[in-house]
Design a protein around this motif. Structure first.
Motif, PDB file in Angstrom:
ATOM      1  N   LEU A  88      16.615 -49.057  24.415  1.00  0.00           N
ATOM      2  CA  LEU A  88      17.494 -47.891  24.604  1.00  0.00           C
ATOM      3  C   LEU A  88      16.841 -46.587  24.144  1.00  0.00           C
ATOM      4  O   LEU A  88      17.214 -45.503  24.619  1.00  0.00           O
ATOM      5  CB  LEU A  88      18.808 -48.112  23.845  1.00  0.00           C
ATOM      6  CG  LEU A  88      19.731 -49.205  24.410  1.00  0.00           C
ATOM      7  CD1 LEU A  88      20.962 -49.373  23.528  1.00  0.00           C
ATOM      8  CD2 LEU A  88      20.158 -48.865  25.845  1.00  0.00           C
TER       9      LEU A  88
ATOM     10  N   VAL B  89      21.348 -41.819  27.097  1.00  0.00           N
ATOM     11  CA  VAL B  89      22.354 -42.474  26.249  1.00  0.00           C
ATOM     12  C   VAL B  89      22.540 -41.771  24.916  1.00  0.00           C
ATOM     13  O   VAL B  89      23.518 -42.042  24.194  1.00  0.00           O
ATOM     14  CB  VAL B  89      21.979 -43.951  26.005  1.00  0.00           C
ATOM     15  CG1 VAL B  89      21.845 -44.687  27.326  1.00  0.00           C
ATOM     16  CG2 VAL B  89      20.697 -44.076  25.193  1.00  0.00           C
TER      17      VAL B  89
ATOM     18  N   ILE C  50      26.502 -45.660  21.330  1.00  0.00           N
ATOM     19  CA  ILE C  50      25.659 -44.572  21.851  1.00  0.00           C
ATOM     20  C   ILE C  50      26.446 -43.277  21.771  1.00  0.00           C
ATOM     21  O   ILE C  50      27.685 -43.280  21.861  1.00  0.00           O
ATOM     22  CB  ILE C  50      25.206 -44.862  23.292  1.00  0.00           C
ATOM     23  CG1 ILE C  50      26.407 -45.026  24.221  1.00  0.00           C
ATOM     24  CG2 ILE C  50      24.324 -46.103  23.343  1.00  0.00           C
ATOM     25  CD1 ILE C  50      26.037 -45.227  25.689  1.00  0.00           C
TER      26      ILE C  50
ATOM     27  N   SER D 261      28.567 -41.234  25.971  1.00  0.00           N
ATOM     28  CA  SER D 261      29.263 -42.296  26.693  1.00  0.00           C
ATOM     29  C   SER D 261      29.072 -42.182  28.200  1.00  0.00           C
ATOM     30  O   SER D 261      29.262 -43.166  28.928  1.00  0.00           O
ATOM     31  CB  SER D 261      30.759 -42.276  26.358  1.00  0.00           C
ATOM     32  OG  SER D 261      31.309 -41.001  26.637  1.00  0.00           O
TER      33      SER D 261
ATOM     34  N   GLY E 252      26.373 -42.050  29.649  1.00  0.00           N
ATOM     35  CA  GLY E 252      25.212 -42.877  29.997  1.00  0.00           C
ATOM     36  C   GLY E 252      25.457 -44.368  29.806  1.00  0.00           C
ATOM     37  O   GLY E 252      24.500 -45.150  29.800  1.00  0.00           O
ATOM     38  N   MET E 253      26.736 -44.784  29.680  1.00  0.00           N
ATOM     39  CA  MET E 253      27.043 -46.196  29.424  1.00  0.00           C
ATOM     40  C   MET E 253      26.544 -47.095  30.556  1.00  0.00           C
ATOM     41  O   MET E 253      26.019 -48.183  30.304  1.00  0.00           O
ATOM     42  CB  MET E 253      28.544 -46.380  29.229  1.00  0.00           C
ATOM     43  CG  MET E 253      28.995 -47.821  29.008  1.00  0.00           C
ATOM     44  SD  MET E 253      28.211 -48.597  27.570  1.00  0.00           S
ATOM     45  CE  MET E 253      29.015 -47.707  26.241  1.00  0.00           C
TER      46      MET E 253
ATOM     47  N   ALA F 127      22.940 -47.636  30.118  1.00  0.00           N
ATOM     48  CA  ALA F 127      22.695 -48.425  28.908  1.00  0.00           C
ATOM     49  C   ALA F 127      22.973 -49.905  29.171  1.00  0.00           C
ATOM     50  O   ALA F 127      22.198 -50.781  28.758  1.00  0.00           O
ATOM     51  CB  ALA F 127      23.561 -47.909  27.759  1.00  0.00           C
TER      52      ALA F 127
ATOM     53  N   ASP G 242      32.313 -46.007  23.965  1.00  0.00           N
ATOM     54  CA  ASP G 242      30.910 -45.665  23.708  1.00  0.00           C
ATOM     55  C   ASP G 242      30.160 -46.798  23.021  1.00  0.00           C
ATOM     56  O   ASP G 242      29.102 -46.587  22.440  1.00  0.00           O
ATOM     57  CB  ASP G 242      30.835 -44.417  22.834  1.00  0.00           C
ATOM     58  CG  ASP G 242      31.544 -44.603  21.490  1.00  0.00           C
ATOM     59  OD1 ASP G 242      32.195 -45.669  21.302  1.00  0.00           O
ATOM     60  OD2 ASP G 242      31.456 -43.707  20.633  1.00  0.00           O
TER      61      ASP G 242
END
Length: 553
Positions: free
Chosen positions: A104, A111, A128, A131, A133-134, A137, A166
């Motif tokens: 990550l 993220v 993270i 959120s 970029g969930m 991820a 998140d």
């Protein structure tokens, strides 16, 4: 006519002699046991005059296999342990955290910052800061999933990855949990077996019971506490540089070197540097896996201290061999193909899935994988075992005498021939037990006593049929022949049903029940053989010598 071909007579007598030869060592139990111990010590530690004298106490050309005495006959310790397999799930999640963190970090622009947060046991929660970029991820973490290495989990991956707000939630799949449970129990069995074997005990019983329990029975050990202390010790696992490979066990390894045998390659030895680069105490984990070509392999991972030493050594010794040593045996010696700064590596070779799993078990065998809770522990003194043997001997003698008298009084000379076959039958039972390396327990003695009573059933059926045929004014030869022919189906039906019962007891039972089932099943086989073939051969041989005009049964 009442005839048995010569070839069949030779086969019958040959089988009887062969079985009795394997039973013979049990009549000289202490002497043969001393011989076997001396031979094993000579192979392991070399010959001495005392060991050679003990080894010569029994002729080498005779069989030397014995019926092993179980815990209740020899005395010893009994433990039933429960393995806390859930502990391994926590360790697996802890092992995944560095990989997920590093993966990550490469996506930090998407993220944001990454932080591990508290989670229930067996789960890994990663928060993270961005959120949005969930989705990315989750895609990255799912890319770290590996296939489950087991015969039942084909096609499944080892982790499930989900998102909640998140937070990324990672946990093992059901297929991986089952495979992990199996590996954990297998690893525990391997560790316990290696520890127990070191003290030289004879025929310990170490087997899995149910999903997460292990039964440990060790004859000849002092107490349950002593056995628990023995199991608690750790294996000696080291990673050492290879100086050279040789087939000469007596070769001088040189200063600060040691020569050790290969576990899998017979007659092959490795000269290693005496100082280990890394030890098993610095090994975090080892798992079966697949290499880039889809072939079974084994992965391993060190802790930070071990990773630093391992990375430095591999960077300086690319192309060299690196030995993995477990309890002074080289279990693998792979070649270093490139520097491994991460502290994790992969062992490849011509492995099957089962072999890669076994090697990973051996690599992890430096310590028990999970805590064990002892649910049951017992110490059985040798005096109680001696009493059990004496009681079993008395029971056998009483059963023998009662059956011999009954057969002799009921059927006269034919009954005496049946008694001879009964004696041979018991000898054949012990011969079979010796050949298969079975362990005799007190319930096993009960099975032999029951077999003694059942062994004459077939002869009773035959003799009663002969009596019936004699009443029809047939000649003695024809009466004997028809007696065996007409009684055969009843004999087979009765013994097959009992044998099926013995098989079910063996498959479904455990411990004493299986010991009873083994002797009962073998007793049925030998009883049918002696009744149908041996007794008939004795009667035919007698009939050919005497040629009686009339007979009485």
């Amino acid at each position: 006519m009442l005839q048995i071909p010569l070839w069949k007579r030779v086969v019958i007598l040959g089988l009887v002699v062969f079985g009795l030869l394997f039973a013979l060592p049990n009549l000289f139990y202490p002497r043969v046991e001393m011989h076997n111990d001396a031979v094993a010590e000579i192979e392991r530690m070399g010959a001495t005059p005392e060991r050679e004298a003990a080894a010569s106490s029994w002729p080498s050309w005779l069989p030397a296999t014995l019926v092993n005495l179980g815990l209740d006959l020899r005395g010893g310790a009994h433990l039933l342990a429960e393995v806390r397999v859930e502990d391994v799930y926590v360790d697996r999640m802890n092992g995944y955290w560095p990989e997920i963190r590093d993966a990550l970090r490469d996506e930090r622009d998407t993220v944001g910052t990454i932080r591990r947060v508290d989670a229930p046991a067996g789960e890994l929660h990663v928060r993270i800061s961005q959120s949005d970029g969930m989705a990315r991820a989750l895609e990255v973490v799912r890319g770290l999933a590996r296939p489950v290495v087991s015969l039942t989990g084909a096609g499944a991956t080892d982790i499930t990855v989900a998102g909640s707000g998140d937070t990324i939630i990672v946990q093992l799949t059901d297929a991986e949990k089952q495979a992990t449970d199996d590996r954990t129990i297998q690893q525990s069995l391997e560790i316990i077996r290696r520890r127990v074997d070191e003290v030289g005990t004879r025929e310990p019983t170490i087997q899995r019971q149910g999903a997460d329990r292990i039964l440990i029975q060790v004859p000849g050990i002092g107490s349950a506490e002593e056995l628990k202390a023995l199991i608690g010790t750790t294996a000696k696992l080291t990673f050492q540089p290879v100086v050279r490979r040789t087939t000469n066990a007596d070769e001088s390894p040189g200063a600060r070197n040691v020569i050790l045998p290969s576990l899998d390659e017979e007659g092959v030895y490795y000269v290693l540097e005496d100082t280990a680069v890394v030890t098993g105490e610095e090994l975090n984990d080892s798992q079966p896996a697949f290499d880039q070509n889809g072939q079974p392999a084994v992965t391993f991972r060190f802790n930070p201290s071990g990773a630093r030493k391992f990375g430095q050594y591999t960077a300086e010794n690319v192309g060299s061999l690196f030995a993995i040593v477990l309890d002074d045996e080289v279990i693998s010696a792979p070649q270093i193909r490139e520097a491994i700064p991460s502290g994790s590596g992969q062992i490849t070779g011509n492995f099957s899935v089962e072999e890669s799993t076994q090697l990973s078990v051996l690599l992890r065998a430096g310590a028990l994988p999970a805590e064990m809770t002892f649910l049951e522990e017992r110490t059985i003194g040798p005096e109680l075992g001696a009493d059990s043997i004496a009681a079993g001997r008395i029971a056998c003698i009483i059963a023998f005498v009662a059956v011999l008298l009954f057969m002799g009084l009921s059927y006269g000379w034919f009954g005496i021939l049946a008694n001879v076959a009964l004696l041979l039958n018991v000898g054949l039972i012990f011969g079979l037990l010796s050949m298969i390396g079975a362990t005799l327990t007190l319930p096993g003695i009960a099975g032999i006593v029951l077999t003694i009573g059942m062994a004459v059933d077939a002869n009773v059926l035959v003799f009663e049929r002969i009596r019936e045929e004699l009443k029809t004014a047939r000649g003695p030869s024809r009466a004997i022949e028809l007696g065996y022919e007409k009684a055969l189906s009843a004999i087979l039906d009765a013994n097959i049903t009992t044998f099926i019962t013995a098989v079910i007891l063996f498959v479904m039972g455990s411990g004493p029940v299986r010991g009873f089932a083994v002797t009962l099943g073998l007793g049925i086989l030998t009883s049918v053989f002696t009744a149908i073939f041996v007794t008939r051969l004795l009667i035919v041989m007698w009939f050919e010598r005497r040629r009686p005009k009339t007979i009485e049964v």
